[in-house]
Enzyme design. Sequence first.
Site, PDB file in Angstrom:
ATOM      1  N   LYS A 139     -12.745  -1.536   6.018  1.00  0.00           N
ATOM      2  CA  LYS A 139     -11.867  -2.303   6.715  1.00  0.00           C
ATOM      3  C   LYS A 139     -12.785  -2.375   8.207  1.00  0.00           C
ATOM      4  O   LYS A 139     -13.119  -3.271   8.853  1.00  0.00           O
ATOM      5  CB  LYS A 139     -10.486  -2.008   6.933  1.00  0.00           C
TER       6      LYS A 139
ATOM      7  N   ASP B 231      -1.981   6.709   6.154  1.00  0.00           N
ATOM      8  CA  ASP B 231      -3.130   5.742   5.413  1.00  0.00           C
ATOM      9  C   ASP B 231      -3.386   4.744   6.400  1.00  0.00           C
ATOM     10  O   ASP B 231      -2.700   3.739   6.548  1.00  0.00           O
ATOM     11  CB  ASP B 231      -2.468   5.083   4.195  1.00  0.00           C
TER      12      ASP B 231
ATOM     13  N   TRP C 240       0.686  -1.301  -0.023  1.00  0.00           N
ATOM     14  CA  TRP C 240      -0.167  -0.144   0.073  1.00  0.00           C
ATOM     15  C   TRP C 240       0.679   1.195  -0.147  1.00  0.00           C
ATOM     16  O   TRP C 240       0.452   2.022  -0.721  1.00  0.00           O
ATOM     17  CB  TRP C 240      -0.963  -0.003   1.303  1.00  0.00           C
TER      18      TRP C 240
HETATM   19  C1  PLP Z   1      -7.609  -1.345   1.388  1.00  0.00           C
HETATM   20  C2  PLP Z   1      -6.516  -0.579   1.311  1.00  0.00           C
HETATM   21  C3  PLP Z   1      -6.236   0.347   0.442  1.00  0.00           C
HETATM   22  C4  PLP Z   1      -7.183   0.597  -0.742  1.00  0.00           C
HETATM   23  O1  PLP Z   1      -8.504   0.933  -0.405  1.00  0.00           O
HETATM   24  P1  PLP Z   1      -9.484   1.237  -1.477  1.00  0.00           P
HETATM   25  O2  PLP Z   1     -10.521   1.773  -0.707  1.00  0.00           O
HETATM   26  O3  PLP Z   1      -9.726   0.082  -2.229  1.00  0.00           O
HETATM   27  O4  PLP Z   1      -9.110   2.344  -2.542  1.00  0.00           O
HETATM   28  C5  PLP Z   1      -5.094   1.359   0.796  1.00  0.00           C
HETATM   29  N1  PLP Z   1      -4.488   1.354   1.824  1.00  0.00           N
HETATM   30  C6  PLP Z   1      -4.719   0.395   2.815  1.00  0.00           C
HETATM   31  C7  PLP Z   1      -3.616   0.502   3.967  1.00  0.00           C
HETATM   32  C8  PLP Z   1      -5.696  -0.632   2.625  1.00  0.00           C
HETATM   33  O5  PLP Z   1      -5.861  -1.405   3.634  1.00  0.00           O
END
Ligand code: PLP
Length: 359
Positions: free
Chosen positions: A195, A171, A102
Amino acid sequence: MSRAYNFCAGPAALPEAVLQRAREEMLDYRGTGMSVMEMSHRDDVIVAMAEQAEKDLRDLMGISDDYAVLFLQGGASAQFAMVPMNLLGDAGRADYINTGQWSSKAIKEARRFGEINVAASSEDRNFTYAPAQSDWRLSDDAAYVHYCPNETIGGLEFDFVPEVDKPLVADMSSTILSRPLDVSRFGLIYAGAQKNIGPAGITVVIVRKDLLGRAGASVPAMMNYQTHAENGSMYNTPPTFAWYLAGLVFQWLKEQGGVDAMGEINRRKADKLYGFIDASGFYSNPVAPTQRSWMNVPFILSDSALDKAFLAEADAAGLRNLKGHRSVGGMRASIYNAVPETAVDALIDFMADFEKRNG
Ligand SMILES: *Cc1c(COP(=O)(O)O)cnc(C)c1O
């Protein structure tokens, strides 16, 4: 009806109580005779619902008035672009820490907009640790420092919050609300909802207000944080139903005792599962022990030829979505807030039994 134990990395399990509440309110939201999905986002009832969700999130995370809380679309992936579009400013340069897939994606996207310095990386050991801050090579003129506190695919979680003299951008898609956090250490936090917050389709951005208004004139209105901050995240039609469900999750979290209580439960769940994996000679996890994710637990079997049987038998036992990310293989159990401790217990029992029969 029987509910499976769902270990999906995302979209992930939601609290059963939240789904039940949504079902009860589905056809007639609070005496309106309509579903939340059918009402104008300008309707007082929906505005009140949205404001309550923001207030509950502020309470849960202790977010001060120095920060705007935005509810956006586009997922965390859109934030990979919006962060540099809004924050690079005149410096045109930012520092990123690379600890897995990520953060790598965030770096790749940010490079469209400016000069991105990878100040530290753990690629040398396959992203199984977080580089110590003493090893970071930060630039003097960076507009911000970006990192991913919990790498969802690798199962790597920072065991420290970096100390930097620039706005810290994180993030937090897969770790937000999993434990207490000092928001004041951050310039900006973003998280896709699917999540640990709610269903897919909504993204939370928590941004220090002094960082608003730095986007250049060429940045589209929809990609400009200031637009959304000035309009209560209702510049255009927001994903009202996802926002509503996120609000129900926030209320549920408050009822559980907030992030302090969740943190205790999550620590216990993670300790149990890693403890079992470490004690076994059959399962293993490669991540540095103090930096293992509380939310995403990847593990491999000593013989990958058994993977198929493991997954099929787990599925038959009601333990779903344990397959590792397609890029890494093996297994991964995501044990977010909504995954109860009983699910972890059931998983460990199954793993012990499988090992006995195949180890
Ligand atoms: C799932 C995830 C993403 C991507 O998320 P989207 O909503 O599909 O764009 C980005 N960063 C992390 C840490 C994630 O777990």
